[in-house]
Design a protein around this motif. Structure first.
Motif, PDB file in Angstrom:
ATOM      1  N   GLU B  15       0.760  -1.075   0.252  1.00  0.00           N
ATOM      2  CA  GLU B  15      -0.138  -0.060   0.272  1.00  0.00           C
ATOM      3  C   GLU B  15       1.062   0.943   0.465  1.00  0.00           C
ATOM      4  OE1 GLU B  15      -2.827   0.033   3.068  1.00  0.00           O
ATOM      5  OE2 GLU B  15      -3.647  -1.982   2.448  1.00  0.00           O
ATOM      6  N   PHE B  16       1.781   1.422  -0.012  1.00  0.00           N
ATOM      7  CA  PHE B  16       3.202   2.007   0.005  1.00  0.00           C
ATOM      8  C   PHE B  16       3.688   2.467  -1.027  1.00  0.00           C
ATOM      9  CE2 PHE B  16       1.977   0.786   3.999  1.00  0.00           C
ATOM     10  CZ  PHE B  16       1.970   2.048   5.033  1.00  0.00           C
ATOM     11  N   ALA B  17       4.237   3.547  -1.019  1.00  0.00           N
ATOM     12  CA  ALA B  17       5.430   4.280  -2.094  1.00  0.00           C
ATOM     13  C   ALA B  17       6.559   4.300  -1.046  1.00  0.00           C
ATOM     14  CB  ALA B  17       4.525   5.138  -3.077  1.00  0.00           C
ATOM     15  N   TYR B  18       7.554   4.565  -1.620  1.00  0.00           N
ATOM     16  CA  TYR B  18       8.885   4.713  -1.393  1.00  0.00           C
ATOM     17  C   TYR B  18       9.133   6.437  -2.239  1.00  0.00           C
ATOM     18  CZ  TYR B  18      14.160   5.274   0.061  1.00  0.00           C
ATOM     19  OH  TYR B  18      15.108   5.922   0.426  1.00  0.00           O
ATOM     20  N   LYS B  19       9.652   7.083  -1.356  1.00  0.00           N
ATOM     21  CA  LYS B  19       9.365   8.366  -1.873  1.00  0.00           C
ATOM     22  C   LYS B  19      10.781   9.070  -1.469  1.00  0.00           C
ATOM     23  CE  LYS B  19       5.463   8.997  -3.749  1.00  0.00           C
ATOM     24  NZ  LYS B  19       5.478   9.067  -5.376  1.00  0.00           N
ATOM     25  N   GLY B  20      12.168   8.698  -0.871  1.00  0.00           N
ATOM     26  CA  GLY B  20      13.427   9.072  -0.672  1.00  0.00           C
ATOM     27  C   GLY B  20      14.233   9.185   1.231  1.00  0.00           C
ATOM     28  N   ASP B  21      15.141   9.725   0.773  1.00  0.00           N
ATOM     29  CA  ASP B  21      15.543  10.447   1.765  1.00  0.00           C
ATOM     30  C   ASP B  21      14.816  11.491   2.554  1.00  0.00           C
ATOM     31  OD1 ASP B  21      17.943  11.292   3.788  1.00  0.00           O
ATOM     32  OD2 ASP B  21      18.157   9.232   3.209  1.00  0.00           O
ATOM     33  N   ALA B  22      14.780  10.855   4.098  1.00  0.00           N
ATOM     34  CA  ALA B  22      14.716  11.670   4.777  1.00  0.00           C
ATOM     35  C   ALA B  22      15.013  13.258   4.928  1.00  0.00           C
ATOM     36  CB  ALA B  22      13.136  11.932   6.221  1.00  0.00           C
ATOM     37  N   LEU B  23      15.684  13.305   4.250  1.00  0.00           N
ATOM     38  CA  LEU B  23      16.680  14.801   3.905  1.00  0.00           C
ATOM     39  C   LEU B  23      16.015  15.647   3.184  1.00  0.00           C
ATOM     40  CD1 LEU B  23      19.854  15.725   4.574  1.00  0.00           C
ATOM     41  CD2 LEU B  23      20.179  14.386   1.615  1.00  0.00           C
ATOM     42  N   ARG B  44      22.617  11.694  -1.971  1.00  0.00           N
ATOM     43  CA  ARG B  44      22.614  10.774  -0.439  1.00  0.00           C
ATOM     44  C   ARG B  44      23.697   9.974  -0.166  1.00  0.00           C
ATOM     45  NH1 ARG B  44      19.879  14.300  -0.946  1.00  0.00           N
ATOM     46  NH2 ARG B  44      17.337  14.330  -1.467  1.00  0.00           N
ATOM     47  N   ASP B  45      23.644   8.882   1.280  1.00  0.00           N
ATOM     48  CA  ASP B  45      24.416   8.829   1.354  1.00  0.00           C
ATOM     49  C   ASP B  45      23.702   6.996   1.553  1.00  0.00           C
ATOM     50  OD1 ASP B  45      25.922   9.762   2.431  1.00  0.00           O
ATOM     51  OD2 ASP B  45      24.965  10.339   4.331  1.00  0.00           O
ATOM     52  N   ASN B  46      24.064   6.154   0.997  1.00  0.00           N
ATOM     53  CA  ASN B  46      23.822   4.770   1.270  1.00  0.00           C
ATOM     54  C   ASN B  46      23.872   3.535   2.375  1.00  0.00           C
ATOM     55  OD1 ASN B  46      22.338   2.786  -0.444  1.00  0.00           O
ATOM     56  ND2 ASN B  46      23.765   2.018  -1.757  1.00  0.00           N
ATOM     57  N   PRO B  47      23.791   4.225   3.398  1.00  0.00           N
ATOM     58  CA  PRO B  47      23.781   3.365   4.601  1.00  0.00           C
ATOM     59  C   PRO B  47      23.287   1.580   4.911  1.00  0.00           C
ATOM     60  CG  PRO B  47      22.217   4.627   4.958  1.00  0.00           C
ATOM     61  CD  PRO B  47      22.317   5.081   4.230  1.00  0.00           C
ATOM     62  N   ALA B  48      24.710   1.122   5.103  1.00  0.00           N
ATOM     63  CA  ALA B  48      23.760  -0.303   5.972  1.00  0.00           C
ATOM     64  C   ALA B  48      23.661  -0.641   7.143  1.00  0.00           C
ATOM     65  CB  ALA B  48      24.791  -1.416   5.156  1.00  0.00           C
ATOM     66  N   GLY B  49      21.969  -0.029   7.665  1.00  0.00           N
ATOM     67  CA  GLY B  49      22.137   0.244   8.407  1.00  0.00           C
ATOM     68  C   GLY B  49      21.463   1.632   8.798  1.00  0.00           C
TER      69      GLY B  49
END
Lengths: 179, 86
Positions: B15-23, B44-49
Protein backbone atom coordinates in the motif's frame (compact mmCIF):
# COMPACT_ATOMS: atom_id res chain seq x y z
CA UNK A 1 -37.11 19.28 -19.35
CA UNK A 2 -36.65 15.58 -19.99
CA UNK A 3 -36.71 13.47 -16.84
CA UNK A 4 -33.54 11.42 -17.09
CA UNK A 5 -33.28 8.07 -15.37
CA UNK A 6 -30.16 7.72 -13.22
CA UNK A 7 -28.44 4.38 -13.65
CA UNK A 8 -25.60 3.06 -11.52
CA UNK A 9 -22.44 2.01 -13.37
CA UNK A 10 -23.28 -1.56 -12.34
CA UNK A 11 -26.56 -1.46 -14.32
CA UNK A 12 -27.11 -4.80 -16.07
CA UNK A 13 -23.95 -6.30 -14.52
CA UNK A 14 -25.16 -7.16 -10.99
CA UNK A 15 -26.21 -9.11 -8.98
CA UNK A 16 -23.86 -12.07 -9.42
CA UNK A 17 -24.10 -15.17 -7.23
CA UNK A 18 -21.27 -17.73 -7.18
CA UNK A 19 -21.03 -20.39 -4.49
CA UNK A 20 -22.05 -18.93 -1.15
CA UNK A 21 -21.28 -15.33 -2.13
CA UNK A 22 -23.48 -12.67 -3.72
CA UNK A 23 -22.13 -9.49 -5.30
CA UNK A 24 -24.79 -6.78 -5.51
CA UNK A 25 -25.28 -3.09 -6.10
CA UNK A 26 -25.20 -0.87 -2.98
CA UNK A 27 -25.13 2.61 -4.51
CA UNK A 28 -26.47 5.20 -2.06
CA UNK A 29 -28.63 8.18 -3.08
CA UNK A 30 -25.67 10.55 -2.71
CA UNK A 31 -21.98 10.48 -1.77
CA UNK A 32 -20.55 13.66 -0.25
CA UNK A 33 -16.88 14.29 0.55
CA UNK A 34 -16.41 16.41 3.67
CA UNK A 35 -13.16 17.90 4.99
CA UNK A 36 -13.52 20.27 7.99
CA UNK A 37 -11.60 23.55 7.75
CA UNK A 38 -8.80 24.20 10.27
CA UNK A 39 -10.06 24.18 13.87
CA UNK A 40 -13.65 23.61 12.68
CA UNK A 41 -13.92 19.91 13.38
CA UNK A 42 -16.15 20.23 16.45
CA UNK A 43 -18.48 22.66 14.62
CA UNK A 44 -18.70 20.23 11.69
CA UNK A 45 -19.34 17.33 14.07
CA UNK A 46 -22.27 19.28 15.59
CA UNK A 47 -23.74 20.22 12.20
CA UNK A 48 -23.50 16.72 10.73
CA UNK A 49 -24.36 14.81 13.89
CA UNK A 50 -20.96 13.10 14.06
CA UNK A 51 -17.58 12.78 12.35
CA UNK A 52 -15.61 9.51 12.04
CA UNK A 53 -12.14 9.02 13.51
CA UNK A 54 -9.55 6.90 11.65
CA UNK A 55 -11.07 3.62 10.46
CA UNK A 56 -14.50 4.46 11.85
CA UNK A 57 -18.02 4.52 10.44
CA UNK A 58 -20.52 6.72 12.29
CA UNK A 59 -24.22 7.34 11.80
CA UNK A 60 -24.90 10.98 10.92
CA UNK A 61 -28.07 12.91 10.10
CA UNK A 62 -27.68 12.41 6.33
CA UNK A 63 -26.68 8.73 6.49
CA UNK A 64 -23.37 7.01 7.25
CA UNK A 65 -20.00 8.76 7.40
CA UNK A 66 -16.86 6.75 6.51
CA UNK A 67 -13.36 7.88 7.38
CA UNK A 68 -11.33 8.01 4.13
CA UNK A 69 -8.16 9.86 5.13
CA UNK A 70 -6.72 12.39 7.58
CA UNK A 71 -9.49 14.95 8.25
CA UNK A 72 -11.71 13.58 5.48
CA UNK A 73 -14.94 11.64 5.41
CA UNK A 74 -17.45 10.43 2.82
CA UNK A 75 -21.13 10.61 3.70
CA UNK A 76 -23.24 7.92 2.06
CA UNK A 77 -26.95 8.66 2.12
CA UNK A 78 -28.84 11.88 1.51
CA UNK A 79 -26.95 14.93 0.15
CA UNK A 80 -25.10 16.65 3.02
CA UNK A 81 -24.09 20.30 3.44
CA UNK A 82 -21.91 22.15 5.95
CA UNK A 83 -20.55 25.73 6.04
CA UNK A 84 -17.46 24.91 8.12
CA UNK A 85 -16.00 22.31 5.77
CA UNK A 86 -14.95 21.75 2.18
CA UNK A 87 -17.86 19.82 0.68
CA UNK A 88 -17.85 18.09 -2.71
CA UNK A 89 -20.66 16.06 -4.23
CA UNK A 90 -18.97 12.85 -5.44
CA UNK A 91 -22.15 10.83 -6.04
CA UNK A 92 -21.20 10.12 -9.66
CA UNK A 93 -17.54 9.50 -8.85
CA UNK A 94 -17.84 6.22 -6.98
CA UNK A 95 -19.30 2.77 -7.45
CA UNK A 96 -20.50 1.05 -4.28
CA UNK A 97 -21.11 -2.71 -4.28
CA UNK A 98 -21.70 -5.20 -1.49
CA UNK A 99 -20.12 -8.62 -1.16
CA UNK A 100 -22.28 -10.86 1.00
CA UNK A 101 -21.99 -14.47 2.09
CA UNK A 102 -20.16 -16.94 4.31
CA UNK A 103 -17.06 -16.93 2.07
CA UNK A 104 -17.02 -13.16 1.41
CA UNK A 105 -13.88 -12.75 3.49
CA UNK A 106 -12.08 -15.53 1.59
CA UNK A 107 -12.91 -13.77 -1.68
CA UNK A 108 -11.55 -10.44 -0.43
CA UNK A 109 -8.45 -12.10 1.00
CA UNK A 110 -7.46 -13.01 -2.56
CA UNK A 111 -7.49 -9.38 -3.65
CA UNK A 112 -6.49 -7.08 -0.80
CA UNK A 113 -3.40 -6.88 1.45
CA UNK A 114 -5.65 -5.67 4.29
CA UNK A 115 -5.81 -7.73 7.50
CA UNK A 116 -9.42 -8.97 7.38
CA UNK A 117 -9.47 -10.86 10.68
CA UNK A 118 -12.07 -9.83 13.29
CA UNK A 119 -9.28 -8.42 15.46
CA UNK A 120 -8.17 -6.01 12.72
CA UNK A 121 -11.40 -5.26 10.80
CA UNK A 122 -14.38 -5.56 13.13
CA UNK A 123 -17.98 -4.99 12.12
CA UNK A 124 -18.63 -1.34 11.26
CA UNK A 125 -14.93 -0.64 10.61
CA UNK A 126 -13.68 0.87 7.35
CA UNK A 127 -10.30 1.01 5.61
CA UNK A 128 -8.78 2.67 2.58
CA UNK A 129 -6.68 -0.01 0.92
CA UNK A 130 -5.98 -1.82 -2.34
CA UNK A 131 -8.28 -4.20 -4.19
CA UNK A 132 -6.34 -5.82 -6.99
CA UNK A 133 -4.52 -2.86 -8.54
CA UNK A 134 -7.16 -0.33 -7.53
CA UNK A 135 -7.26 1.88 -4.48
CA UNK A 136 -10.52 1.12 -2.74
CA UNK A 137 -12.50 1.67 0.41
CA UNK A 138 -13.60 -1.47 2.26
CA UNK A 139 -16.26 -1.27 4.96
CA UNK A 140 -17.44 -4.25 6.97
CA UNK A 141 -21.17 -3.78 7.44
CA UNK A 142 -21.99 -7.22 8.88
CA UNK A 143 -20.34 -10.46 9.99
CA UNK A 144 -20.34 -11.72 6.38
CA UNK A 145 -20.99 -8.50 4.47
CA UNK A 146 -18.55 -5.95 3.06
CA UNK A 147 -19.21 -2.76 1.11
CA UNK A 148 -16.59 -1.95 -1.48
CA UNK A 149 -16.05 1.44 -3.12
CA UNK A 150 -13.87 2.18 -6.15
CA UNK A 151 -13.81 5.02 -8.66
CA UNK A 152 -16.75 4.71 -11.02
CA UNK A 153 -14.50 4.33 -14.08
CA UNK A 154 -13.13 1.09 -12.56
CA UNK A 155 -16.51 -0.62 -12.09
CA UNK A 156 -16.04 -3.32 -14.72
CA UNK A 157 -12.51 -4.07 -13.51
CA UNK A 158 -13.85 -4.40 -9.96
CA UNK A 159 -16.59 -6.79 -11.03
CA UNK A 160 -14.13 -8.78 -13.16
CA UNK A 161 -11.62 -9.14 -10.32
CA UNK A 162 -14.29 -10.06 -7.78
CA UNK A 163 -16.01 -12.55 -10.08
CA UNK A 164 -12.70 -14.32 -10.73
CA UNK A 165 -11.95 -14.53 -6.99
CA UNK A 166 -15.51 -15.73 -6.27
CA UNK A 167 -15.12 -18.52 -8.85
CA UNK A 168 -11.78 -19.58 -7.39
CA UNK A 169 -13.10 -19.67 -3.82
CA UNK A 170 -16.17 -21.68 -4.94
CA UNK A 171 -13.93 -24.14 -6.84
CA UNK A 172 -11.77 -24.59 -3.73
CA UNK A 173 -14.88 -25.28 -1.64
CA UNK A 174 -16.00 -27.97 -4.10
CA UNK A 175 -12.58 -29.66 -4.00
CA UNK A 176 -12.40 -29.79 -0.22
CA UNK A 177 -16.10 -30.56 0.25
CA UNK A 178 -17.60 -33.95 1.16
CA UNK A 179 -16.76 -36.79 -1.24
CA UNK B 1 7.48 -5.76 5.44
CA UNK B 2 4.78 -3.86 7.31
CA UNK B 3 4.69 -0.12 7.96
CA UNK B 4 2.52 1.92 10.31
CA UNK B 5 0.60 4.73 8.60
CA UNK B 6 0.10 7.61 11.07
CA UNK B 7 -3.59 7.67 10.09
CA UNK B 8 -4.58 4.07 9.26
CA UNK B 9 -2.27 2.00 11.47
CA UNK B 10 -0.16 -1.01 10.46
CA UNK B 11 -0.47 -1.97 6.80
CA UNK B 12 1.24 -4.10 4.17
CA UNK B 13 4.16 -2.72 2.15
CA UNK B 14 2.13 -2.96 -1.10
CA UNK B 15 0.00 0.00 0.00
CA UNK B 16 3.03 2.29 0.32
CA UNK B 17 5.32 4.16 -2.06
CA UNK B 18 8.94 4.98 -1.21
CA UNK B 19 9.73 8.67 -1.68
CA UNK B 20 13.43 8.88 -0.84
CA UNK B 21 15.57 10.03 2.07
CA UNK B 22 13.88 12.18 4.73
CA UNK B 23 16.68 14.68 4.07
CA UNK B 24 14.18 16.17 1.59
CA UNK B 25 12.37 17.73 4.57
CA UNK B 26 15.46 19.82 5.45
CA UNK B 27 15.22 22.35 2.64
CA UNK B 28 18.05 24.94 2.58
CA UNK B 29 17.26 28.68 2.85
CA UNK B 30 16.55 30.32 -0.50
CA UNK B 31 19.84 32.27 -0.37
CA UNK B 32 21.96 29.27 0.72
CA UNK B 33 25.26 28.40 -0.98
CA UNK B 34 25.12 26.53 -4.28
CA UNK B 35 26.92 23.67 -2.53
CA UNK B 36 24.10 23.33 0.04
CA UNK B 37 21.49 23.14 -2.73
CA UNK B 38 23.62 20.64 -4.65
CA UNK B 39 23.83 18.39 -1.60
CA UNK B 40 20.11 18.78 -0.84
CA UNK B 41 19.14 17.80 -4.36
CA UNK B 42 21.71 15.20 -5.35
CA UNK B 43 23.91 13.85 -2.56
CA UNK B 44 22.56 10.84 -0.70
CA UNK B 45 24.19 8.27 1.56
CA UNK B 46 23.61 4.60 0.96
CA UNK B 47 23.84 3.27 4.50
CA UNK B 48 23.78 -0.34 5.64
CA UNK B 49 22.04 0.39 8.93
CA UNK B 50 19.64 3.00 10.34
CA UNK B 51 17.92 5.31 7.84
CA UNK B 52 15.22 7.96 7.87
CA UNK B 53 12.97 7.82 4.83
CA UNK B 54 9.85 9.43 3.42
CA UNK B 55 7.01 7.09 2.56
CA UNK B 56 3.55 7.74 1.15
CA UNK B 57 0.45 5.72 2.02
CA UNK B 58 -1.32 5.70 -1.35
CA UNK B 59 -4.87 4.72 -0.30
CA UNK B 60 -5.32 7.46 2.32
CA UNK B 61 -2.84 10.06 1.03
CA UNK B 62 -0.71 10.33 4.18
CA UNK B 63 3.00 11.17 4.11
CA UNK B 64 5.22 9.79 6.82
CA UNK B 65 8.81 9.48 7.99
CA UNK B 66 9.98 5.94 8.76
CA UNK B 67 13.03 5.15 10.83
CA UNK B 68 14.22 1.72 9.79
CA UNK B 69 17.32 -0.41 9.46
CA UNK B 70 18.39 -1.54 5.98
CA UNK B 71 20.66 -4.23 7.47
CA UNK B 72 18.01 -5.95 9.62
CA UNK B 73 14.81 -4.75 7.84
CA UNK B 74 13.45 -3.70 11.23
CA UNK B 75 11.06 -0.72 11.17
CA UNK B 76 11.70 1.16 14.40
CA UNK B 77 9.29 4.06 14.21
CA UNK B 78 7.00 5.98 11.84
CA UNK B 79 5.67 9.50 12.30
CA UNK B 80 4.03 12.33 10.38
CA UNK B 81 6.43 14.82 8.73
CA UNK B 82 5.10 17.46 11.17
CA UNK B 83 6.27 15.34 14.12
CA UNK B 84 9.56 14.55 12.38
CA UNK B 85 10.50 18.20 11.79
CA UNK B 86 9.42 19.50 15.21
Amino acid sequence: MADLIARPATHGLLPIEIGSVVLEDAQPEAITWIAPYNRKKSAVTRTLGGFPGPGQVVEVKAGRALSVGPGQALILGAPAACDDAAVVDQSDGWTVVALDGAAARDVLARLTPLDLRDSALSENATARTLLGHMTASITRTGPYRYELMVFRSMTQTLIHELTRAMKHVAARARLSGPG
Amino acid sequence: MRLTCPHCGERDLREFAYKGDALALSRPEANAELQAWHEYLHIRDNPAGPTRELWYHTPCGSWMVAERDTATHAVHRTMTPAEATK
